[in-house]
Design an enzyme around this catalytic site. Structure first.
Site, PDB file in Angstrom:
ATOM      1  N   ARG A  19      55.042  81.974 -94.722  1.00 43.56           N
ATOM      2  CA  ARG A  19      54.521  81.451 -95.995  1.00 43.56           C
ATOM      3  C   ARG A  19      53.347  82.028 -96.404  1.00 43.56           C
ATOM      4  O   ARG A  19      52.449  81.361 -97.332  1.00 43.56           O
ATOM      5  CB  ARG A  19      54.847  80.243 -96.296  1.00 43.56           C
ATOM      6  CG  ARG A  19      56.313  79.748 -96.385  1.00 43.56           C
ATOM      7  CD  ARG A  19      56.801  78.270 -96.540  1.00 43.56           C
ATOM      8  NE  ARG A  19      55.786  77.561 -95.380  1.00 43.56           N
ATOM      9  CZ  ARG A  19      55.710  76.365 -95.644  1.00 43.56           C
ATOM     10  NH1 ARG A  19      55.831  75.588 -96.639  1.00 43.56           N
ATOM     11  NH2 ARG A  19      55.081  75.529 -94.475  1.00 43.56           N
ATOM     12  N   ARG A 525      57.175  78.268-104.227  1.00 41.18           N
ATOM     13  CA  ARG A 525      57.827  77.251-103.817  1.00 41.18           C
ATOM     14  C   ARG A 525      58.894  77.669-102.728  1.00 41.18           C
ATOM     15  O   ARG A 525      59.845  78.546-103.220  1.00 41.18           O
ATOM     16  CB  ARG A 525      58.453  76.229-104.983  1.00 41.18           C
ATOM     17  CG  ARG A 525      57.383  75.762-105.513  1.00 41.18           C
ATOM     18  CD  ARG A 525      56.695  74.848-105.006  1.00 41.18           C
ATOM     19  NE  ARG A 525      57.511  73.206-105.028  1.00 41.18           N
ATOM     20  CZ  ARG A 525      57.165  72.452-105.851  1.00 41.18           C
ATOM     21  NH1 ARG A 525      56.479  72.299-107.008  1.00 41.18           N
ATOM     22  NH2 ARG A 525      57.970  71.340-105.698  1.00 41.18           N
ATOM     23  N   ASP A 609      74.657  59.780-105.040  1.00 41.82           N
ATOM     24  CA  ASP A 609      74.030  60.901-105.819  1.00 41.82           C
ATOM     25  C   ASP A 609      74.671  62.173-105.763  1.00 41.82           C
ATOM     26  O   ASP A 609      74.918  62.726-104.585  1.00 41.82           O
ATOM     27  CB  ASP A 609      72.650  61.022-105.469  1.00 41.82           C
ATOM     28  CG  ASP A 609      71.782  59.674-105.743  1.00 41.82           C
ATOM     29  OD1 ASP A 609      72.011  59.188-106.946  1.00 41.82           O
ATOM     30  OD2 ASP A 609      70.880  59.417-105.114  1.00 41.82           O
ATOM     31  N   HIS A 704      59.728  63.949-115.626  1.00 45.24           N
ATOM     32  CA  HIS A 704      59.246  65.131-115.099  1.00 45.24           C
ATOM     33  C   HIS A 704      57.835  65.257-115.600  1.00 45.24           C
ATOM     34  O   HIS A 704      57.331  66.205-115.327  1.00 45.24           O
ATOM     35  CB  HIS A 704      60.124  66.191-115.062  1.00 45.24           C
ATOM     36  CG  HIS A 704      61.466  66.035-114.782  1.00 45.24           C
ATOM     37  ND1 HIS A 704      62.437  65.481-115.384  1.00 45.24           N
ATOM     38  CD2 HIS A 704      62.370  66.371-113.439  1.00 45.24           C
ATOM     39  CE1 HIS A 704      63.574  65.357-114.658  1.00 45.24           C
ATOM     40  NE2 HIS A 704      63.357  65.876-113.304  1.00 45.24           N
TER      41      HIS A 704
HETATM   42  N1  GLN Z   1      68.302  58.607-105.558  1.00 50.00           N
HETATM   43  C1  GLN Z   1      67.487  59.856-105.863  1.00 50.00           C
HETATM   44  C2  GLN Z   1      66.038  59.466-106.376  1.00 50.00           C
HETATM   45  O1  GLN Z   1      65.782  58.765-107.052  1.00 50.00           O
HETATM   46  C3  GLN Z   1      68.002  60.760-106.741  1.00 50.00           C
HETATM   47  C4  GLN Z   1      67.200  62.162-106.674  1.00 50.00           C
HETATM   48  C5  GLN Z   1      67.827  63.306-107.567  1.00 50.00           C
HETATM   49  O2  GLN Z   1      68.670  63.215-108.404  1.00 50.00           O
HETATM   50  N2  GLN Z   1      67.436  64.397-107.437  1.00 50.00           N
HETATM   51  O3  GLN Z   1      65.134  60.118-105.746  1.00 50.00           O
END
Ligand code: GLN
Ligand code: ZN
Length: 764
Positions: A19, A525, A609, A704
């Site tokens: 990297r 990244r 998830d 974000h």
């Molecule tokens: N449960 C995970 C978190 O809260 C979900 C992360 C995601 O959706 N990328 O980090």
């Protein structure tokens, strides 16, 4: 380029096997070194990568596959299509990185996925009547550097159709950049003309992956004009149009009618391409046959690849078939040479970028000359390859009868939970949560302390007992905070997890990790995907310990947190010796066991998830139903073990469900949390118009960004949601996990969220 082409590599990675480019770029961005240091690193890497390819005996080696950030952005620069909003920056280096990453005065250009890979490119911003101007200095420099190394390279270019298809219009919202075809083609003609002066003969590899997507039928019609004109620019330029990631049947029918030299097809991810080989043969063009998988990391079965090529050779002149990687090696890690800890068996089944170069060369030699002509070293490599493949077919490390017999148990798959309308009543009776129930997505801030504890434990600097105590401390604080601000459904915080896939991968049998298997995701990244090499099973519970501890601290419901099978699959390198669906079902059974253990241990709400559910959609519509089928079935296997009272949640990191709402509904999760904070409630409307009946938590603020949303702002957002869906159906939560944020941001943000919810609820 030499007259007799034998071996071809679509492109090489660039971030560096250690990297190096990442480190150089980040040091420069932090102001710790000058730009010269970045250029020095870049030169060193290009040389090294050319050397690897030359030493392996690759004939068609690329220039302009290298980039300091992204090759689509480089095309924007080379065609002089810099958006006006960056034109106030005079210094070209500063401007380039401002376009890529933004700066104090400029928002970055948008970034999005390169087809169905995890590589992200910069989206060109185009408008009608845009002035263009060609500057090929970057290519000239690389070309000359390669020549100085004794290589006559081919020049990689992103083709005009793909460039336009991946661009966005900034003058007309929803405008189609492809309609600028007539304006941009002259820029490409000028580009080809400028490159023609580089050498007595110049080879261009023009990449058109858009021709394998569903846009193909529309775009293919432009192929004939584009490539008739581009191939007509200069007599000494040979054009090869290459495609990858799926079949390009529609386009080939057009391309064979143009004066290009050859066509590149992906035979790993587009078997249908076999059907167009005859047409290519009739046109007398060269076929760049992508047979070595550029997207995955398994050793090729060389014998089988040669057999496949022999079959192609029944349809066309053998001399016109060039052995190639299926796509650029950008999408696989560099080399196995630094994998010192990896198990020898597993290692023998893998080929990263450098190892794939040898495969291309070996396949070529056996195919074009015959196995009898191999030298001692090649013969040994061939023997090793056959052995690795034979071993892979039978190794007990891969094949686990217990897992396979479970796969036969499709009862689990077919059994539906009782209807949602009945389940939800029982769940409400159980948990008694109010309308607009507040919760979070799972993770809380991964502070330096949290990371240090995990790192120390991994290194062996602290023992297990100390590790557990410290983790329990983080959980205690996290639960206390959630109680204090009045959240209604709590989480433990995921402090024990480095990454939502890696955490599970490390505990699953059949999954391995590399030490250095980095793949560029965007800019500087990289990601290091798990390697699913064998039948997957779960030897022991993975999360029950932490979840039950967290539940013991509170009367409120504690959500168990799992990563779903489809997401684990889509974010890993997946074995290629059985259908992806089989592997996904196996992971699903492992998650199912965890769901069952959690509910038996008293965890009544379990979130599975599926952040990457949508990512796995195939490029061709015709292949989507098969994907949806196994993705759905996998989610069912993972969750339908839940009792009616156990509430199944899922979370997805996006908001555009317009074309998949039926599938989302069919997943049958009781509650789904999604990302709507950034896109407003417009996209939520599809849930209403579809008549979606289950509960939904549309993110009410964007995690974000470090910005702390005010109470009023969130109140408005909730009111907006209530215009679309009734309170009884809505949950209130942030739009994703909080792990990348700091407590200073998370605390007030969540407090405001709870406060806003209370205010709205009072008015209901
Ligand atoms: N449960 C995970 C978190 O809260 C979900 C992360 C995601 O959706 N990328 O980090
Ligand atoms: Zn998310």
């Amino acid at each position: 380029m030499s007259e007799t082409l034998g071996t071809w590599v679509m492109g090489f990675a660039r971030i560096g096997e250690k990297r190096e480019l990442k480190k150089a770029l980040e040091a420069y961005w932090r102001g710790q070194s000058g730009f010269e240091a970045v250029l020095e690193t870049a030169d060193m890497l290009k040389k090294r990568h050319w050397t690897y390819q030359k030493e392996a005996g690759i004939d068609a080696v690329s220039v302009n596959d290298f980039s300091l950030y992204d090759q689509t952005l480089d095309m924007v620069e080379m065609l002089g299509l810099t958006p006006d909003r960056f034109k106030d920056i005079d210094d070209p280096t500063q401007r380039y990185f401002a376009m890529a990453r933004g700066d104090a005065d400029h928002t970055a250009m948008e970034m999005t996925k390169w087809f169905n890979t995890n590589y992200h490119y910069i989206v060109p911003e185009l408008k009608a009547g845009m002035a263009w101007s060609v500057n090929v200095q970057k290519i000239v420099d690389e070309y000359e550097a390669a020549k100085a190394q004794g290589i006559t390279p081919k020049i990689n270019l992103i083709g005009p159709l793909t460039f336009l298809g991946n661009a966005k219009r900034i003058d007309t919202p929803d405008g189609d950049a492809l309609s600028l075809f007539g304006e941009i083609l002259p820029a490409y003609e000028a580009l080809v003309k400028a490159l023609a002066g580089l050498d007595s003969r110049v080879t261009l590899q023009v990449e058109e992956p858009i021709l394998v997507t569903d846009k193909a039928s529309q775009v293919s019609l432009l192929c004939k004009e584009a490539y008739t004109r581009l191939a007509g620019v200069a007599e000494n330029v040979d054009l090869y149009v290459v495609t990858y990631f799926d079949h390009a049947k529609e386009a080939v029918a057009q391309l064979v009618q143009t004066p290009i030299k050859g066509i590149g097809l992906d035979f790993v991810h587009g078997e249908e391409n076999v059907g167009v080989v005859e047409a290519i043969a009739e046109s007398g063009k060269t076929l760049i046959a992508g047979v070595v998988d550029g997207r995955n990391i398994w050793v090729s079965d060389i014998e089988e690849k040669v057999r496949f090529l022999e079959r192609l050779a029944e349809k066309m002149e053998k001399e016109k078939i060039v052995v190639s990687t299926s796509c650029s090696l950008l999408h696989v890690p560099y080399t196995l040479k630094y994998e010192e800890k990896m198990d020898d068996d597993i290692k023998s089944w893998l080929a990263f970028g450098v190892e794939k170069l040898d495969e291309v060369a070996l396949i070529h030699k056996i195919f074009h000359r015959g196995a009898n002509y191999l030298n001692a070293k090649e013969a040994m490599a061939y023997a090793k390859n056959r052995e690795a493949n034979a071993q892979r077919r039978t190794s007990p490390r891969i094949h686990d009868e217990a897992v396979q017999s479970r796969m036969a148990d499709i009862k689990a798959l077919k059994k539906q939970r009782i209807p949602f309308s009945e389940r939800i009543g029982r769940q409400h009776a159980c948990f008694g949560y109010p309308p607009l129930c507040t919760t979070t997505i799972g993770s809380f801030p991964q502070t330096p302390e949290v990371r240090a504890v995990r790192r120390d434990f991994k290194k062996g600097a602290i023992g297990e007992a100390e590790y557990v105590e410290k983790m329990k401390g983080f959980i205690r604080d996290c639960v206390a905070f959630q109680e204090e601000i009045g959240l209604e459904v709590l989480v433990h915080g995921e402090f024990e997890r480095n990454d939502m896939v890696e955490y599970f991968g490390e505990q699953l049998k059949g999954v391995a990790f590399s030490e250095n298997g980095w793949v560029q995701s965007y800019g500087s990244r990289c990601v290091k995907p798990p390697i699913i090499y064998g039948d997957v099973s779960r030897p022991e519970p993975m999360t029950v310990f932490w979840s039950t501890y967290a539940q013991s601290l509170t009367e409120k419901p504690m959500k168990g947190m799992l990563t779903g099978p489809v997401t684990i699959l889509n974010w890993s390198f997946v074995r290629d010796d059985q259908p992806r669906s089989e592997t996904c079902y196996q992971i699903a059974f492992a998650i199912r066991d965890e769901v069952d253990d959690l509910q038996k241990a008293g965890i009544g709400m379990i979130q599975v998830d599926e952040a990457a559910f949508k990512e796995g959609y195939p490029l061709r519509v015709s292949k989507r139903p098969a994907y949806e089928r196994f993705a759905l079935e996998s989610f069912w296997i993972a969750t339908n073990v839940a009792e009616p009272e156990t509430q199944i949640h899922t979370h997805m990191c996006y908001s555009d469900f317009n074309d998949i709402i039926e599938t989302i509904e069919a997943m049958d999760a009781d509650v789904i949390s999604i990302e709507t904070a950034r896109s407003g409630n417009v996209l939520l409307k599809v849930f209403k118009s579809y008549g979606y009946e289950k509960e939904i938590g549309p993110g009410v603020y964007d995690i974000h960004s470090p910005r702390i949303p005010s109470v009023e702002e969130i109140e408005k957002q909730i009111e907006a949601l209530l215009e679309v869906l009734p309170a009884r159906q809505l949950w209130i939560n942030p739009d994703c996990g909080l792990k990348t944020r700091r407590w200073e941001e998370v605390k007030p943000s969540l407090q405001h969220m709870v406060e806003a919810t209370i205010r709205v609820r009072e008015r209901l």
